[in-house]
Design an enzyme around this catalytic site. Structure first.
Site, PDB file in Angstrom:
ATOM      1  N   HIS A  24      12.230 -74.372  -2.333  1.00  0.00           N
ATOM      2  CA  HIS A  24      13.536 -74.857  -2.831  1.00  0.00           C
ATOM      3  C   HIS A  24      13.500 -75.474  -4.346  1.00  0.00           C
ATOM      4  O   HIS A  24      13.660 -76.614  -4.221  1.00  0.00           O
ATOM      5  CB  HIS A  24      13.736 -76.156  -1.647  1.00  0.00           C
ATOM      6  CG  HIS A  24      13.931 -75.782  -0.548  1.00  0.00           C
ATOM      7  ND1 HIS A  24      14.442 -74.406   0.049  1.00  0.00           N
ATOM      8  CD2 HIS A  24      13.476 -76.346   0.771  1.00  0.00           C
ATOM      9  CE1 HIS A  24      14.550 -74.196   1.198  1.00  0.00           C
ATOM     10  NE2 HIS A  24      14.250 -75.273   1.899  1.00  0.00           N
ATOM     11  N   HIS A  27      21.827 -77.185   2.269  1.00  0.00           N
ATOM     12  CA  HIS A  27      20.512 -77.415   3.363  1.00  0.00           C
ATOM     13  C   HIS A  27      21.001 -78.444   4.406  1.00  0.00           C
ATOM     14  O   HIS A  27      20.368 -79.194   4.664  1.00  0.00           O
ATOM     15  CB  HIS A  27      19.227 -77.570   2.416  1.00  0.00           C
ATOM     16  CG  HIS A  27      18.045 -77.398   3.271  1.00  0.00           C
ATOM     17  ND1 HIS A  27      17.688 -78.245   4.346  1.00  0.00           N
ATOM     18  CD2 HIS A  27      17.133 -76.325   3.260  1.00  0.00           C
ATOM     19  CE1 HIS A  27      16.482 -77.795   4.843  1.00  0.00           C
ATOM     20  NE2 HIS A  27      16.231 -76.681   3.897  1.00  0.00           N
ATOM     21  N   GLU A  49      21.299 -71.501   6.325  1.00  0.00           N
ATOM     22  CA  GLU A  49      21.151 -71.602   4.832  1.00  0.00           C
ATOM     23  C   GLU A  49      21.698 -70.359   4.472  1.00  0.00           C
ATOM     24  O   GLU A  49      20.896 -69.195   4.604  1.00  0.00           O
ATOM     25  CB  GLU A  49      19.952 -71.769   4.434  1.00  0.00           C
ATOM     26  CG  GLU A  49      19.334 -73.279   4.888  1.00  0.00           C
ATOM     27  CD  GLU A  49      17.868 -73.430   4.995  1.00  0.00           C
ATOM     28  OE1 GLU A  49      17.377 -73.266   3.994  1.00  0.00           O
ATOM     29  OE2 GLU A  49      17.209 -73.919   5.866  1.00  0.00           O
TER      30      GLU A  49
HETATM   31  C1  BGC Z   1      12.561 -73.958   5.389  1.00  0.00           C
HETATM   32  C2  BGC Z   1      11.645 -74.584   6.292  1.00  0.00           C
HETATM   33  C3  BGC Z   1      11.506 -76.038   5.689  1.00  0.00           C
HETATM   34  C4  BGC Z   1      12.675 -76.759   5.498  1.00  0.00           C
HETATM   35  C5  BGC Z   1      12.340 -78.166   5.040  1.00  0.00           C
HETATM   36  C6  BGC Z   1      13.879 -74.631   5.193  1.00  0.00           C
HETATM   37  O1  BGC Z   1      14.942 -74.124   4.620  1.00  0.00           O
HETATM   38  O2  BGC Z   1      12.855 -72.861   5.798  1.00  0.00           O
HETATM   39  O3  BGC Z   1      10.246 -73.930   6.261  1.00  0.00           O
HETATM   40  O4  BGC Z   1      10.401 -76.753   6.411  1.00  0.00           O
HETATM   41  O5  BGC Z   1      13.599 -75.967   4.700  1.00  0.00           O
HETATM   42  O6  BGC Z   1      12.030 -78.207   3.616  1.00  0.00           O
END
Ligand code: BGC
Length: 358
Positions: free
Chosen positions: A106, A180, A317
């Site tokens: 991210h 998210h 997402e």
């Molecule tokens: C990911 C997860 C992660 C979460 C929070 C999601 O987009 O796929 O693996 O734990 O975000 O970071």
């Protein structure tokens, strides 16, 4: 229809951050802060007309600054994982921040979720808009190029929250933006999401290795717990003895959407029977990460004193596939100078009653 602005707090360096409330004719309300361009709340009616906030989040800016769940934010410059925090582009190797074991997740330690965006109210034909812009500097978290990003949230009177993303760069770079938000259609804090019924418009998904990096295979969902081509309760198969579910402790995978690239197409639909709320997700993106909140702790202090539990929210997402910069066979996430990254995702809310009444 109205947009109201109020102070949301100050960051450690004393920068003021605001909270914007968008309210449509039905009383549906979206709250967005320019910290992380984050969707803080989304209040929509249930089948009896009772409003409920269906987004997980925090009451204070401080909790967003310290939080690590990416609640409601815009994730970027590259949402999801990049293996080993490395990729090559035009024969140059780039080393990114490693913030998820060896991987990059991210956008790194200081991703777009931790940025203070510039906000401006805009009026659009479809409804009320909030435009958020951010300049991500060349070299930030290891990425090449100054990237200028615009995200527009629009709340329509049809209870649609539309997000238009665009970006341009002065050097070749990679981009993958998503929102998210964690949803719980029964209401944030009302238990887990295991009884929600989910449909994903995808015949294939991208299986992952132990560190949640795609193996490169596009695997058929047929006959597996990953088949959501027909509406299926999330909890029905989540704890099965299946290697992919064991690796991710539930669902945390990218589905390959059945669609033509570039068109706003139906990607997913979720229904919660008690409230009657239905969420439809439409997108121009090739993939969708369905994350069932497996890594959420069991007592996260959320908004209005609510405690969020393990699997207390799900994320859908819309995105390019994880680790695309290292996978020439996946749809490309490269953005060259002179080109424009563009992506639209729309979340549409109805209720079971309003659908059958139409
Ligand atoms: C990911 C997860 C992660 C979460 C929070 C999601 O987009 O796929 O693996 O734990 O975000 O970071």
């Amino acid at each position: 229809m109205d947009i109201k602005k109020q102070p949301f707090g100050q960051t450690n360096d004393m920068t003021g951050v605001d909270l914007y409330k968008l309210i449509n004719l039905n009383g549906t309300e979206a709250r967005i802060t320019n910290y992380g361009a984050t969707l803080v709340a989304l209040t929509v009616a249930d089948r009896n007309g009772n409003p409920g906030d269906v987004i997980l989040g925090y009451d204070s800016l401080e909790e967003y600054v310290n939080g690590s769940n990416y609640f409601g934010c815009i994730a970027g410059r590259y949402a999801n994982r990049i293996a080993g925090g490395r990729f090559r582009l035009n024969d140059t190797a780039y080393i990114l921040a490693q913030n998820d074991g060896e991987n990059h997740l991210h956008g790194g330690v200081h991703g777009f979720d931790k940025a203070i965006w510039q906000a401006r109210k805009i009026e659009k034909d479809e409804g009320l808009g909030l435009e958020l812009t951010h300049l991500s500097q060349d070299g930030e978290e290891g990425y090449p190029g100054n990237l200028s990003v615009t995200v527009i949230y629009t709340l329509t009177d049809k209870d649609e929250l539309r997000i238009d993303y665009s970006a341009s760069s002065d050097r070749p770079t990679v981009v993958n933006l998503t929102n998210h938000a964690y949803f719980n259609l029964a209401g944030a804090g009302c238990g887990d999401i295991l009884d929600h019924e989910l449909m994903i418009n995808a015949d294939r998904f991208t299986p992952v290795d132990k560190s949640l990096i795609p193996t490169g295979e596009l695997r058929s969902v047929r006959g597996t717990p990953f088949d959501f081509t027909r509406p299926t309760v999330i909890g029905a198969r989540i704890d099965r003895d299946h290697d992919q579910l064991l690796i991710a402790q539930g669902y945390d995978h990218n589905w390959v959407l059945n669609k033509a690239l570039g068109r706003l197409c139906p990607a997913a639909r979720v229904m919660e029977r008690n409230s009657g709320r239905i969420l439809e997700v439409h997108t121009t993106q090739p993939g969708i990460q369905f994350y069932s909140g497996n890594f959420m702790g069991n007592r996260i202090a959320g908004k209005t004193g609510q405690l969020y539990h393990h699997r207390g929210g799900f994320c859908l997402e819309t995105q390019h596939f994880p680790d695309s910069p290292n996978r020439p066979d996946f749809p490309s996430t490269v953005l060259d100078p002179g080109s424009r990254y563009e992506h639209t995702t729309m979340y549409k809310f109805t209720t079971e009653l309003s659908v059958s009444a139409q």
